[in-house]
Design a protein around this motif. Structure first.
Motif, PDB file in Angstrom:
ATOM      1  N   ARG A 131       9.876 -16.878   8.843  1.00  0.00           N
ATOM      2  CA  ARG A 131       9.241 -15.855   7.998  1.00  0.00           C
ATOM      3  C   ARG A 131      10.272 -14.809   7.594  1.00  0.00           C
ATOM      4  NH1 ARG A 131       3.576 -13.823   9.603  1.00  0.00           N
ATOM      5  NH2 ARG A 131       3.102 -15.596   8.272  1.00  0.00           N
TER       6      ARG A 131
ATOM      7  N   ARG B 199      10.435 -10.989   5.701  1.00  0.00           N
ATOM      8  CA  ARG B 199       9.771  -9.835   5.092  1.00  0.00           C
ATOM      9  C   ARG B 199      10.824  -9.156   4.225  1.00  0.00           C
ATOM     10  NH1 ARG B 199       5.278  -9.204   8.631  1.00  0.00           N
ATOM     11  NH2 ARG B 199       5.771 -10.303  10.573  1.00  0.00           N
TER      12      ARG B 199
ATOM     13  N   ASP C 107       9.782  -5.537  -2.066  1.00  0.00           N
ATOM     14  CA  ASP C 107       9.503  -6.051  -3.404  1.00  0.00           C
ATOM     15  C   ASP C 107      10.619  -5.722  -4.381  1.00  0.00           C
ATOM     16  OD1 ASP C 107       7.517  -7.678  -4.247  1.00  0.00           O
ATOM     17  OD2 ASP C 107       6.509  -6.112  -5.411  1.00  0.00           O
TER      18      ASP C 107
ATOM     19  N   HIS D 299       6.125 -17.287  -1.381  1.00  0.00           N
ATOM     20  CA  HIS D 299       5.447 -16.017  -1.120  1.00  0.00           C
ATOM     21  C   HIS D 299       4.059 -16.331  -0.562  1.00  0.00           C
ATOM     22  CE1 HIS D 299       3.765 -11.995  -2.852  1.00  0.00           C
ATOM     23  NE2 HIS D 299       3.841 -12.013  -1.538  1.00  0.00           N
ATOM     24  N   SER D 300       3.812 -15.941   0.705  1.00  0.00           N
ATOM     25  CA  SER D 300       2.542 -16.335   1.325  1.00  0.00           C
ATOM     26  C   SER D 300       1.542 -15.192   1.409  1.00  0.00           C
ATOM     27  CB  SER D 300       2.781 -16.925   2.711  1.00  0.00           C
ATOM     28  OG  SER D 300       3.405 -15.979   3.545  1.00  0.00           O
ATOM     29  N   LYS D 301       2.034 -13.959   1.604  1.00  0.00           N
ATOM     30  CA  LYS D 301       1.086 -12.832   1.615  1.00  0.00           C
ATOM     31  C   LYS D 301       1.798 -11.518   1.363  1.00  0.00           C
ATOM     32  CE  LYS D 301       0.818 -13.120   6.642  1.00  0.00           C
ATOM     33  NZ  LYS D 301      -0.063 -13.121   7.798  1.00  0.00           N
ATOM     34  N   THR D 302       1.028 -10.505   1.020  1.00  0.00           N
ATOM     35  CA  THR D 302       1.544  -9.156   0.798  1.00  0.00           C
ATOM     36  C   THR D 302       0.878  -8.259   1.835  1.00  0.00           C
ATOM     37  OG1 THR D 302       1.764  -9.618  -1.544  1.00  0.00           O
ATOM     38  CG2 THR D 302       1.758  -7.302  -0.906  1.00  0.00           C
ATOM     39  N   GLN D 303       1.702  -7.488   2.541  1.00  0.00           N
ATOM     40  CA  GLN D 303       1.158  -6.668   3.617  1.00  0.00           C
ATOM     41  C   GLN D 303       1.413  -5.197   3.363  1.00  0.00           C
ATOM     42  OE1 GLN D 303       3.158  -8.289   7.112  1.00  0.00           O
ATOM     43  NE2 GLN D 303       1.238  -9.224   7.747  1.00  0.00           N
TER      44      GLN D 303
END
Ligand SMILES: CC(C)(COP(=O)(O)OP(=O)(O)OC[C@H]1O[C@@H](n2cnc3c(N)ncnc32)[C@H](O)[C@@H]1OP(=O)(O)O)[C@@H](O)C(=O)NCCC(=O)NCCS
Length: 144
Positions: A111, A113, A116, A132-136
């Motif tokens: 993973r 991080r 952006d 891109h799997s998720k936005t946190q």
């Protein structure tokens, strides 16, 4: 041809110097202390990209992320390639070393991080097989 090798605490000054390009201006003493702790921990590894003249042109920090609720996965703590040496395949080779290390640790996934605003990094990770799997949302609290 650049070589990729595991870091030693002696690499702290070069790591600190390149970290400035990441916008993380830690003192050499701070980075030295952190590197010593990181390298003594079997769940972490740092790889150095070295030019033929012995100078450090990049580094990557990878660690095993342990969570009670999920299988262990590998995460990037950071990576940077010297600005004047980018687009020469050094980042790709650093990432390959990190992935090989992670597979050896039993990680089934890596993973990353990434802010952006880091458009270079985004293009690099997408090109390297990441999706891109998720936005946190990140929540911080000062504890001092
Ligand atoms: C992201 C970074 C590590 C990539 O390192 P690099 O050595 O330049 O990457 P590589 O040369 O191995 O690139 C591999 C491929 O990724 C893609 N890529 C890399 N940088 C790119 C860019 N700026 N724009 C578009 N594609 C890019 C390309 O497809 C490239 O292959 P190609 O040059 O044959 O077209 C480097 O740009 C960097 O240090 N950036 C600043 C620090 C940073 O953002 N770190 C990540 C923090 S999360």
């Amino acid at each position: 041809m650049h070589s990729i090798r595991p870091a030693t605490p002696n690499d702290a000054a070069a790591v600190a110097h390149l970290a400035k390009e990441l916008g993380s201006p830690g003192s050499v003493e701070d980075v030295d202390r952190r590197m010593t702790a990181i390298l003594a921990d079997g769940h972490h590894e740092v790889f150095i990209a070295e030019a033929p003249d012995g100078s450090t042109v990049g580094w990557i920090h990878v660690f095993l992320s342990l969570r009670a609720q999920t299988a262990p996965f590998a995460e990037l703590g950071g990576m940077v390639v010297k600005e004047t040496r980018r687009r020469q395949g050094i980042g790709r080779r650093l990432l390959e070393a990190a992935e090989t290390w992670a597979i050896g640790c039993g990680a089934a996934k890596m993973r990353i991080r990434s802010r952006d605003t880091r458009s270079d990094a985004k293009a690099f990770y997408l090109r390297s097989g990441f999706a891109h799997s998720k936005t946190q949302r990140i929540f911080d609290k000062d504890l001092r």
